[in-house]
Design an enzyme around this catalytic site. Structure first.
Site, mmCIF file in Angstrom:
data_model
loop_
_atom_site.group_PDB
_atom_site.id
_atom_site.type_symbol
_atom_site.label_atom_id
_atom_site.label_comp_id
_atom_site.label_asym_id
_atom_site.label_seq_id
_atom_site.Cartn_x
_atom_site.Cartn_y
_atom_site.Cartn_z
ATOM 1 N N LYS A 1 -80.547 14.365 -11.147
ATOM 2 C CA LYS A 1 -79.500 13.378 -10.816
ATOM 3 C C LYS A 1 -79.325 13.277 -9.297
ATOM 4 O O LYS A 1 -79.096 12.193 -8.765
ATOM 5 C CB LYS A 1 -78.160 13.761 -11.466
ATOM 6 C CG LYS A 1 -78.163 13.639 -12.981
ATOM 7 C CD LYS A 1 -77.592 12.307 -13.427
ATOM 8 C CE LYS A 1 -78.012 11.840 -14.804
ATOM 9 N NZ LYS A 1 -77.700 12.709 -15.906
ATOM 10 N N LYS B 1 -89.032 10.325 -21.478
ATOM 11 C CA LYS B 1 -88.292 10.345 -22.741
ATOM 12 C C LYS B 1 -87.621 8.980 -22.936
ATOM 13 O O LYS B 1 -87.280 8.307 -21.952
ATOM 14 C CB LYS B 1 -87.282 11.491 -22.761
ATOM 15 C CG LYS B 1 -86.053 11.258 -21.953
ATOM 16 C CD LYS B 1 -84.927 12.227 -22.292
ATOM 17 C CE LYS B 1 -83.713 11.797 -21.489
ATOM 18 N NZ LYS B 1 -82.486 12.402 -21.755
ATOM 19 N N LYS C 1 -81.962 4.817 -22.292
ATOM 20 C CA LYS C 1 -81.436 3.495 -21.974
ATOM 21 C C LYS C 1 -81.587 3.196 -20.487
ATOM 22 O O LYS C 1 -81.948 2.085 -20.100
ATOM 23 C CB LYS C 1 -79.960 3.466 -22.367
ATOM 24 C CG LYS C 1 -79.422 2.096 -22.447
ATOM 25 C CD LYS C 1 -78.214 2.027 -23.347
ATOM 26 C CE LYS C 1 -77.798 0.592 -23.497
ATOM 27 N NZ LYS C 1 -76.908 0.381 -24.616
HETATM 28 P P1 TYM Z 1 -76.976 12.043 -24.351
HETATM 29 O O1 TYM Z 1 -75.833 11.088 -24.467
HETATM 30 O O2 TYM Z 1 -77.921 11.861 -23.236
HETATM 31 O O3 TYM Z 1 -77.817 12.026 -25.691
HETATM 32 C C1 TYM Z 1 -77.227 12.218 -26.966
HETATM 33 C C2 TYM Z 1 -78.169 13.030 -27.841
HETATM 34 O O4 TYM Z 1 -79.417 12.327 -28.026
HETATM 35 C C3 TYM Z 1 -80.503 13.186 -27.684
HETATM 36 N N1 TYM Z 1 -81.570 12.359 -27.093
HETATM 37 C C4 TYM Z 1 -82.866 12.432 -27.445
HETATM 38 N N2 TYM Z 1 -83.518 13.193 -28.325
HETATM 39 C C5 TYM Z 1 -84.862 13.023 -28.450
HETATM 40 N N3 TYM Z 1 -85.561 12.123 -27.722
HETATM 41 C C6 TYM Z 1 -84.955 11.334 -26.812
HETATM 42 N N4 TYM Z 1 -85.654 10.445 -26.115
HETATM 43 C C7 TYM Z 1 -83.542 11.475 -26.628
HETATM 44 N N5 TYM Z 1 -82.632 10.867 -25.833
HETATM 45 C C8 TYM Z 1 -81.434 11.421 -26.116
HETATM 46 C C9 TYM Z 1 -79.930 14.150 -26.653
HETATM 47 O O5 TYM Z 1 -80.690 15.329 -26.552
HETATM 48 C C10 TYM Z 1 -78.534 14.375 -27.214
HETATM 49 O O6 TYM Z 1 -78.555 15.364 -28.221
HETATM 50 N N6 TYM Z 1 -74.980 16.145 -22.292
HETATM 51 C C11 TYM Z 1 -75.087 15.398 -23.548
HETATM 52 C C12 TYM Z 1 -73.728 15.076 -24.158
HETATM 53 C C13 TYM Z 1 -72.838 16.236 -24.448
HETATM 54 C C14 TYM Z 1 -73.034 17.251 -25.424
HETATM 55 C C15 TYM Z 1 -71.876 18.072 -25.343
HETATM 56 C C16 TYM Z 1 -74.055 17.520 -26.334
HETATM 57 C C17 TYM Z 1 -71.654 16.482 -23.831
HETATM 58 N N7 TYM Z 1 -71.060 17.588 -24.381
HETATM 59 C C18 TYM Z 1 -71.760 19.200 -26.168
HETATM 60 C C19 TYM Z 1 -73.912 18.635 -27.152
HETATM 61 C C20 TYM Z 1 -72.761 19.456 -27.063
HETATM 62 C C21 TYM Z 1 -75.810 14.089 -23.263
HETATM 63 O O7 TYM Z 1 -75.716 13.564 -22.191
HETATM 64 O O8 TYM Z 1 -76.419 13.530 -24.351
#
Ligand code: TYM
Length: 324
Positions: free
Chosen positions: A112, A192, A195
């Site tokens: 980031k 990966k 969006k």
């Molecule tokens: P975020 O919003 O980026 O993504 C949500 C979930 O989707 C999974 N994901 C993917 N899995 C496989 N392939 C991909 N291309 C892909 N893109 C997204 C992510 O691994 C995630 O599980 N930091 C987290 C949000 C969060 C969180 C938490 C998660 C905040 N607090 C506590 C678990 C527990 C995030 O930004 O996810």
């Protein structure tokens, strides 16, 4: 007592196939085995958002996707992070036991900083501490996530261990749980699916939009002409076949290698499979979209139920630390 599951996602709007294959399908599956808490993490979204005009709309769109995918509010708690403000209190408390050096070496933080050196805010450094607070506020043992979240989970475990060492066994050490598709590659074939990289397919796209999108995908870059043999293992469309077309997977790979199957036909077949698989989801989503009050009710009820657990944990944490 059942073990508890917690997971969250940033309200970036409509969810994509990566979110679904990497995480949401597990959210749905785990509901029958565990007490599940699923959270739309709007505060986390603030660490990178420069404007928040779309935030409420994005929360609504994401809630629609989750419910249409099968999260059942009778079984699981589904809520918006900022509606249970105890998470901010726990975040401050956990920040006191988290060495700054641990946070500065988190790979997502370094990324980031590279992407946006002009907006390295304090909240961004503390992102994994807030995530640890999410999980531990609900005393979750199991955290369904995609592979990209593993460094955050590892850090959460370290923070928990440090807290428990200082103040006595209080918070469970959470474990990540991944699906068979923990890292879905985007249509650019390089990164990966995400969006922000605009290499994604949204679950809620129409059939026509899905086809158009799939047709933009790269395939095997070595395949310049129709007669060139392909290498399915490097092709993001082939990776999707593994999920959407597992029975035909070997046949797809074999006919790609011998160039019997061309990329255009392969993409058309893939789009048709995605559309077929997502048909029930899209129908349910359209029904739910017609009931906006229902979505608000689910999220409000979720926040009430989540607050009960959150207040208990905060009280215990404060007692352990001598704050009460
Ligand atoms: P975020 O919003 O980026 O993504 C949500 C979930 O989707 C999974 N994901 C993917 N899995 C496989 N392939 C991909 N291309 C892909 N893109 C997204 C992510 O691994 C995630 O599980 N930091 C987290 C949000 C969060 C969180 C938490 C998660 C905040 N607090 C506590 C678990 C527990 C995030 O930004 O996810």
């Amino acid at each position: 007592m059942k073990s508890r599951v917690f997971s969250g996602a940033r309200p970036t709007g409509r969810q994509h196939l990566g979110n679904y294959l990497g995480a949401i399908q597990n959210y749905v599956k785990l509901q029958d085995q565990y007490d599940c808490v699923y959270c739309i993490v709007d505060i986390h979204a603030l660490t990178t958002l420069d404007n928040t005009r779309e935030l409420q709309k994005n929360i609504h769109e994401m809630a629609l996707d989750w419910l249409a995918a099968g999260i059942d509010p009778k079984k699981s708690i589904m809520f918006v992070q900022s509606h249970v403000p105890e998470v901010c209190e726990l975040h401050t408390i956990l920040s006191m036991v988290t060495p700054l050096s641990w946070l500065l070496r988190v790979p997502t933080f370094k990324e980031k900083v590279k992407q946006n050196p002009g907006n390295v805010n304090y909240g961004l450094v503390g992102y994994p501490v807030l995530m640890t607070s999410d999980i531990t506020l609900y005393k979750a043992d199991v955290v369904p996530v995609g592979e990209d979240q593993l460094p955050h989970l590892e850090l959460a475990r370290e923070i928990v261990r440090r807290f428990n060492d200082h103040f006595g066994e209080t918070l469970p050490e959470p474990k990540a749980q991944m699906t068979a598709f923990p890292m879905v590659v985007g249509l650019d074939g390089k990164s990966k699916m995400s969006k922000s990289l605009n290499n994604h397919i949204e679950l809620a796209m129409t059939e026509e939009e899905t086809l158009k999108r799939v047709m933009t995908s790269v395939t095997d870059p070595a395949r310049q002409f129709r007669k060139d043999p392909g290498h399915p293992e490097v092709c993001p469309i082939y990776a999707l076949h593994k999920y959407f077309n597992p029975l035909q997977q070997e046949n797809v790979a074999a006919t790609c290698r011998t160039a019997e199957r061309g990329c255009v036909d392969c993409k058309k077949a893939m789009a048709a499979e995605i559309n077929e698989a997502l048909k029930p989801f899209r129908e349910r989503r359209a029904e739910l979209a017609a009931k906006p009050k229902y979505i608000d009710d689910v999220l409000n009820d979720g926040a009430v139920r989540a607050s009960v657990i959150a207040r208990q944990t905060i009280k215990e944490v404060k007692q352990k630390m001598g704050l009460l």
